[in-house]
Design an enzyme around this catalytic site. Structure first.
Site: not given
Ligand code: BGC
Length: 522
Positions: A210, A246
């Site tokens: 992200k 989360d």
């Molecule tokens: C992460 C996860 C997370 C999800 C939602 C992803 O990019 O790898 O760990 O649960 O985003 O936030």
């Protein structure tokens, strides 16, 4: 809006019969004529249809997924999930399927006071949560913005900043007043990135996702890093007791109200899911295996699906372009087709393609001597089109597509024609529908794996919360893909409340005997 300058054929379909009726039954002739004229105008506006050129259709076609393709995605995801439960192999397996060391949902007997730090998007949240038994919870929280430099800088600085914000939160809310000198707050750390856990409070970051890319964190225990940053402040009485993804928080918060809630899904900036899996189905599980631990929540990290090519049959050139130019090429392939961080960018890349073919804004981008610099900014600036734009444009039901025109103007595309707006709305609808269908296919796999007579899936994230059309498409597609009874439930404040619950369940289990939940997945 500028008048159309392109070659599209515009159809005006006027509902003549309705119009005549209106005129016919009116008693006041002048009023009727006035009303009729207005009505004709409105009808003609709302029934304008731009016939999409073949070129537009051809560009959008690869984004239109058939049920057969979705079922193949389901089969591939299911296989990857099973493979990753057998053995940890980050090269051959697409997915990580991390055991989270959370074995039990809340029983309703949890209580106490907890702090939660929730880090996973571009800001983070500190919460003070009171659990008062029988699933009653009180929550007070504050959102802190993370300066962009911290997202890309030295990891230790990010953790120091979190500790600083915790201190501010405790001081501002006078939380330490009336506490004994040796009191320590239990803190649950909602950390929404892929982590390999060795226990509830030991978690090594495997990779950033992200758009985060702080240095010196990957490969390290993030619980320890946060604890060390807290301890560096000397006067911050906090112990980190749990690391929670989360998705896990989302599941836990919802399962306190729905006994059959066994899966948690995030459809937001990122996307991911977790679910309760029986230990007998996890050959790689090396931890305790006794009466108290018959199941564990698995953090699937399914956003990584496609790493080894199993989604190539549906990936488009645009998907590949987006991936190559991202901070994490070849990673989070599935996430990049669905989550809010990427939806707008997919649309932007399609728009750029259409502009380059002179289908959109014909004659006004490259050729015009008065090229506006902000048009070019839109063309070259990654991330300048947001998922929220996609949602708002998709929902634009105005006669003249004025919502779409306003949004385009706000990002520097001035005076778009009706045709431009119409085509861009088609692009948004197509990209959003594909994302919803893929999310549905993934959730269908979860529901099938849980193999329960009925199951509740806890969901959170901006796409589910605020993107109404996405949510409808998701539910509709899911209904076609799974026959089992299921419901999707929004998990309110899941990643804060649910993480506090993880810490609370852990505290309860240390002090009182286990209470078994019904409806375990078979
Ligand atoms: C992460 C996860 C997370 C999800 C939602 C992803 O990019 O790898 O760990 O649960 O985003 O936030």
């Amino acid at each position: 809006m500028a008048s159309s300058s392109s070659n599209y054929i515009i159809e005006f379909k006027i509902d003549v019969i309705k119009t005549l009726k209106i005129v016919g039954i009116s008693t006041g002739v002048l009023t009727a004529i006035g009303l009729g004229a207005y009505y004709i105008h409105r009808r003609s506006q709302s029934s304008k249809r731009v016939i999409l050129r073949d070129e537009v259709r051809n560009i959008l076609r690869p984004f239109q997924l058939t049920e057969e393709q979705l079922r193949r995605v389901m089969a591939n995801l299911n296989t990857e999930m099973t493979n990753a439960l057998k053995v940890d192999n980050s090269v051959e397996n697409d997915l990580a399927m991390f055991p989270t060391y959370v074995h039990h949902g809340p029983s309703g007997k949890e209580s106490g006071e907890y702090l939660v730090v929730d880090l996973g998007g571009s800001n983070f949240r500190v919460s003070h949560v009171f659990i008062e038994g029988r699933n009653r919870m009180r929550l007070n929280n504050k959102i802190f913005l993370i300066p962009h430099s911290l997202l890309l800088g030295e990891g230790e600085k990010l953790f120091d900043y979190i500790a600083e914000c915790l201190q501010r939160f405790i001081d501002d809310n006078k939380l330490s007043v009336l506490k004994t000198a040796d009191y320590k707050f239990d803190l649950a750390f909602t950390f929404s990135f892929p982590c390999q856990q060795k226990s509830l409070r030991e978690a090594t970051l495997v990779s950033w996702t992200k758009g985060f890319s702080c240095t010196s964190v990957v490969g390290n225990d993030v619980v320890l890093m946060l604890q060390q940053a807290i301890d560096r402040r000397k006067n911050l009485p906090i112990q980190v007791v749990a690391l929670v993804n989360d998705t896990v928080g989302t599941l836990m918060a919802c399962s306190s109200n729905y006994r059959d809630c066994k899966a948690g899904v995030i459809l937001g900036t990122g996307m991911n899911a977790c679910y309760f899996e029986a230990l007998d189905n996890i050959p790689k599980w090396k931890g305790a295996r006794d009466n108290q631990t018959k199941q564990v929540i698995i953090n699937t990290e399914w956003g990584a699906l496609g790493k080894n090519g199993c989604l190539d049959f549906i990936r488009t050139d645009i998907d590949r372009e987006l991936d190559e130019s991202s901070l994490t090429p070849h990673q989070q392939v599935f996430e990049k087709m669905i989550s809010a961080l990427y939806l707008g960018e997919i649309v932007r890349l399609i728009i750029v393609d259409l502009v380059q073919r002179s289908i959109l804004f014909p004659g006004r981008m490259q050729k015009s001597p008065s090229i506006r610099p902000d048009y070019n900014i839109f063309l070259i600036l990654r991330g300048s089109f947001y998922a929220k734009h996609v949602a708002d444009i998709e929902n634009d039901t105005t006669d003249d597509l004025s919502t779409t025109a306003t949004i385009l103007t706000s990002i520097g595309i001035h005076d778009p024609s009706y045709d431009d707006c119409f085509i861009i709305r088609e692009v948004c609808k197509t990209v959003s529908l594909r994302a919803a269908k893929l999310a549905a296919a993934a959730i269908a796999v979860l529901i099938n794996r849980l193999n329960m007579s009925s199951v509740t899936v806890a969901v959170d994230g901006t796409l589910f919360r605020h993107h109404e059309q996405f949510k409808q498409n998701l539910s509709r597609t899911l209904g076609r893909l799974v026959l089992r009874a299921h419901r999707l439930v929004l998990s309110e404040d899941g990643s804060s409340k649910g993480s506090a619950l993880v810490a609370a369940v852990d505290r309860r289990l240390k002090t009182s005997p286990i209470v078994y939940e019904k409806n375990l997945p078979s």
